[in-house]
Scaffold this active site. Structure first.
Site, PDB file in Angstrom:
ATOM      1  N   SER A  68      35.583 -83.655 -22.331  1.00 36.51           N
ATOM      2  CA  SER A  68      36.831 -82.949 -22.546  1.00 36.51           C
ATOM      3  C   SER A  68      36.557 -81.470 -22.405  1.00 36.51           C
ATOM      4  O   SER A  68      35.462 -80.992 -22.707  1.00 36.51           O
ATOM      5  CB  SER A  68      37.479 -83.340 -23.869  1.00 36.51           C
TER       6      SER A  68
ATOM      7  N   ARG B  50      27.518 -91.384 -23.275  1.00 36.53           N
ATOM      8  CA  ARG B  50      28.712 -91.980 -22.646  1.00 36.53           C
ATOM      9  C   ARG B  50      28.554 -92.043 -21.134  1.00 36.53           C
ATOM     10  O   ARG B  50      28.912 -93.034 -20.503  1.00 36.53           O
ATOM     11  CB  ARG B  50      29.950 -91.127 -22.966  1.00 36.53           C
TER      12      ARG B  50
ATOM     13  N   ARG C 170      31.722 -96.970 -28.613  1.00 38.70           N
ATOM     14  CA  ARG C 170      31.498 -95.693 -27.915  1.00 38.70           C
ATOM     15  C   ARG C 170      31.346 -94.472 -28.820  1.00 38.70           C
ATOM     16  O   ARG C 170      31.340 -93.348 -28.353  1.00 38.70           O
ATOM     17  CB  ARG C 170      32.639 -95.459 -26.916  1.00 38.70           C
ATOM     18  N   HIS C 171      31.236 -94.692 -30.126  1.00 37.13           N
ATOM     19  CA  HIS C 171      31.048 -93.568 -31.044  1.00 37.13           C
ATOM     20  C   HIS C 171      29.681 -93.593 -31.712  1.00 37.13           C
ATOM     21  O   HIS C 171      29.253 -94.620 -32.210  1.00 37.13           O
ATOM     22  CB  HIS C 171      32.124 -93.579 -32.141  1.00 37.13           C
TER      23      HIS C 171
ATOM     24  N   GLU D 161      32.019 -89.163 -38.172  1.00 36.85           N
ATOM     25  CA  GLU D 161      33.146 -90.073 -37.986  1.00 36.85           C
ATOM     26  C   GLU D 161      32.767 -91.461 -38.443  1.00 36.85           C
ATOM     27  O   GLU D 161      31.735 -91.978 -38.020  1.00 36.85           O
ATOM     28  CB  GLU D 161      33.471 -90.191 -36.491  1.00 36.85           C
TER      29      GLU D 161
ATOM     30  N   ARG E 101      28.716 -85.781 -35.643  1.00 39.35           N
ATOM     31  CA  ARG E 101      30.076 -86.142 -36.023  1.00 39.35           C
ATOM     32  C   ARG E 101      30.007 -87.167 -37.158  1.00 39.35           C
ATOM     33  O   ARG E 101      29.475 -88.266 -36.948  1.00 39.35           O
ATOM     34  CB  ARG E 101      30.829 -86.775 -34.847  1.00 39.35           C
TER      35      ARG E 101
ATOM     36  N   GLU F   2      36.664 -91.977 -21.615  1.00 37.32           N
ATOM     37  CA  GLU F   2      36.436 -90.535 -21.614  1.00 37.32           C
ATOM     38  C   GLU F   2      34.949 -90.187 -21.666  1.00 37.32           C
ATOM     39  O   GLU F   2      34.212 -90.691 -22.499  1.00 37.32           O
ATOM     40  CB  GLU F   2      37.145 -89.939 -22.843  1.00 37.32           C
TER      41      GLU F   2
HETATM   42  O1  4AD Z   1      35.921 -84.472 -26.881  1.00 34.52           O
HETATM   43  P1  4AD Z   1      34.901 -83.711 -27.679  1.00 34.52           P
HETATM   44  O2  4AD Z   1      34.956 -83.835 -29.136  1.00 34.52           O
HETATM   45  O3  4AD Z   1      35.034 -82.210 -27.221  1.00 34.52           O
HETATM   46  C1  4AD Z   1      34.309 -81.164 -27.676  1.00 34.52           C
HETATM   47  O4  4AD Z   1      33.315 -81.229 -28.372  1.00 34.52           O
HETATM   48  C2  4AD Z   1      34.766 -79.867 -27.157  1.00 34.52           C
HETATM   49  N1  4AD Z   1      34.086 -78.764 -27.840  1.00 34.52           N
HETATM   50  C3  4AD Z   1      34.450 -79.884 -25.698  1.00 34.52           C
HETATM   51  C4  4AD Z   1      35.079 -78.808 -24.987  1.00 34.52           C
HETATM   52  O5  4AD Z   1      34.364 -78.073 -24.299  1.00 34.52           O
HETATM   53  N2  4AD Z   1      36.372 -78.749 -25.067  1.00 34.52           N
HETATM   54  O6  4AD Z   1      33.458 -84.128 -27.159  1.00 34.52           O
HETATM   55  C5  4AD Z   1      33.065 -83.984 -25.816  1.00 34.52           C
HETATM   56  C6  4AD Z   1      32.472 -85.278 -25.301  1.00 34.52           C
HETATM   57  C7  4AD Z   1      33.447 -86.439 -25.236  1.00 34.52           C
HETATM   58  O7  4AD Z   1      34.193 -86.431 -24.048  1.00 34.52           O
HETATM   59  C8  4AD Z   1      32.530 -87.635 -25.311  1.00 34.52           C
HETATM   60  O8  4AD Z   1      31.948 -87.888 -24.049  1.00 34.52           O
HETATM   61  C9  4AD Z   1      31.445 -87.148 -26.233  1.00 34.52           C
HETATM   62  O9  4AD Z   1      31.460 -85.743 -26.178  1.00 34.52           O
HETATM   63  N3  4AD Z   1      31.684 -87.600 -27.611  1.00 34.52           N
HETATM   64  C10 4AD Z   1      30.973 -88.569 -28.224  1.00 34.52           C
HETATM   65  N4  4AD Z   1      29.969 -89.354 -27.799  1.00 34.52           N
HETATM   66  C11 4AD Z   1      29.459 -90.233 -28.659  1.00 34.52           C
HETATM   67  N5  4AD Z   1      29.895 -90.392 -29.939  1.00 34.52           N
HETATM   68  C12 4AD Z   1      30.896 -89.639 -30.425  1.00 34.52           C
HETATM   69  N6  4AD Z   1      31.296 -89.783 -31.683  1.00 34.52           N
HETATM   70  C13 4AD Z   1      31.495 -88.680 -29.546  1.00 34.52           C
HETATM   71  N7  4AD Z   1      32.477 -87.768 -29.682  1.00 34.52           N
HETATM   72  C14 4AD Z   1      32.576 -87.137 -28.510  1.00 34.52           C
END
Ligand code: 4AD
Length: 466
Positions: free
Chosen positions: A392, A440, A244-245, A238, A236, A389
């Protein structure tokens, strides 16, 4: 033949015997006719005593030992004896080693940070005795010196816990007959929204690093694999400098067919996490104790069947608590998630719960809306630990026409999704799944305050080395 042993194995029964150990020089005190060396293996320490009156130890040898830098790797052979009084400063208080033969396997240069400084809890620093000045090592310094930082007992334990989390995830899903897959990480376009992708050049063609295995795990379901899971890297781009990111994290994903209702996915999540939490207290009891000593945390409260709260009810709880700005048709802010976590804990006594029925505008294009005309909510959910979270997930749209419409609604160029959408045109199975962030889960299970503590070599917007 040399009998190699570990500090952990040495007890009363070993007294009088000879043993050989490889470890690090944790500390040395040498003066005049004697030297004490503390040997360390992981989080275990043993005292080794050298005295000149013993015919086997010479004055030059004591000097040599005194000059060994901390963290050097040494092999030591000697006799195990009962110490005059238990050695409180070592993990092994029962035996010490005397008159040893020492061989330096690899010398360390002067270390910039003391392992003992890296291992101290905040409370120990705050309550330091007056004659001691303990230094506080900040996170960036730790990460710049990550190899040393990782040698602390707490860090060793954190990554053993992390390893068990993925092992337990894999064990539970394999028992359910799901198969482990490896989806490509070099892909042609975004899967979770266009803003946060790492772009790259793929043989002259624009490409990016996968933001999730999302589209490919769904295609595996359309290829009749029934249930699939993956443990792999997620990228990502981001620019979020938060606790937490990360820019690269490990995703624990699964996807499965659904017969009647997406609660079938939630049942798997329940089984997965009850097994995981039970398994961790069983397999990592010692590690949890070690981590607790440096980073104290309250044990996680969880129910055998997890709480499932509907989004509109969650908003109602927030409104009743005076958080009137929580939007029933938007997403929850991090702050509101945390407050809701507290309210849930008070009311239901659990740190782990599932929030279902998210508003349609808050979810990705592939999320299944609730049945009926103009649905406001979706068959989707997030899972929280201690109000943050970790997961998801959702039921996914398996109707190619609806999928196309929803992609267009979000302004996603449908041409880029051609091969994905086409995979639903040859007879599509209803399905759903979720993505779990490994770092996480470890961070929140252990009540750590920063995701960099549960990532071995974290990648964030400012860090690409080590
Ligand atoms: O919520 P996210 O972005 O969901 C998906 O990737 C969907 N494809 C999942 C699905 O099956 N709908 O990411 C899923 C999880 C988050 O809940 C979080 O625990 C973790 O990935 N996550 C991160 N962890 C660390 N750094 C980041 N930048 C994160 N972004 C998401």
């Amino acid at each position: 033949e040399t009998m190699w042993t570990n500090i952990e194995e040495l007890d009363e029964r070993c007294i009088g015997k000879t043993a050989t150990l490889r470890g690090r020089v944790h500390s040395v005190r040498a003066k005049g006719k004697g030297a004490f060396l503390i040997l360390r293996q992981g989080s275990e320490t043993l005292q080794v005593a050298f005295f000149v009156d013993d015919v086997r130890v010479s004055k030059p040898m004591v000097k040599y030992i005194g000059n060994l830098n901390k963290e050097s790797v040494v092999d030591i052979t000697g006799e195990l004896v009962k110490p005059e009084q238990p050695i409180e400063s070592c993990s092994n208080t029962i035996v010490e080693m005397t008159c040893p033969k020492i061989f330096c396997v690899s010398r360390s240069i002067q270390i910039p940070l003391e392992i003992s400084d890296l291992s101290r809890s905040e409370a120990d620093i705050d309550n330091a005795p007056e004659d001691k000045q303990y230094s506080r090592v900040n996170q960036d310094t730790r990460l710049d010196n990550r190899i040393l930082d990782l040698r602390t007992p707490a860090n060793n334990s954190i990554f053993r816990v992390q390893s068990e989390v993925s092992a337990l995830f894999r064990e539970t899903l394999r028992k359910r007959d799901m198969i482990e897959i490896h989806s490509p990480k070099l892909i042609s376009g975004a899967s979770e929204g266009g803003a946060s992708v790492f772009k790259l050049d793929y043989m002259g063609q624009p490409a990016c690093l996968a933001q999730s295995p999302q589209l490919y795990k769904q295609m595996a379901i359309m290829a009749d694999f029934g249930g699939v899971f993956e443990i792999g890297p997620v990228f990502r781009a981001e620019n979020s400098n938060t606790h937490r990111h990360l820019c690269e994290f490990t995703g624990l994903d699964f996807e499965m067919t659904i017969k009647e209702h997406y609660s079938e996915v939630l049942d798997v999540i329940d089984e997965l996490f009850v097994n995981m939490f039970d398994g961790l207290s069983e397999r990592c009891a010692k590690q949890l104790e070690v981590i607790n000593a440096q980073y104290p945390f309250a044990p996680l409260k969880y129910l055998r069947k997890s709480l499932r709260l509907e989004f509109p009810d969650g908003i109602k709880m927030l409104h009743e608590a005076g958080i009137t700005e929580a939007d029933p048709h938007g997403d929850l802010s991090t702050e509101h998630e945390r407050i809701l976590g507290k309210l849930v804990k008070e009311k239901y006594d659990t740190d782990f719960y599932i929030l279902t029925r998210y508003p349609i505008e808050a979810r990705p294009f592939y999320t299944m809306p609730e049945p009926g005309a103009n649905p406001e909510y979706t068959n989707s959910f997030d899972v929280f630990i201690r109000g943050e979270e970790i997961i998801s997930g959702a039921q996914r749209i398996h109707d190619p026409e609806l999928l196309t419409e929803r992609a267009k609604h979000f302004g996603i160029p449908v041409e880029e999704l051609e091969s994905y959408i086409r995979s639903f045109r040859y007879g599509a199975l209803p399905h759903g799944g979720c993505g779990v962030g490994l770092e996480r889960v470890v961070m929140l299970y252990l009540g750590l305050n920063n995701i960099r503590k549960s990532s071995m070599f974290p990648r964030d917007p400012k860090r690409l080395t080590p």
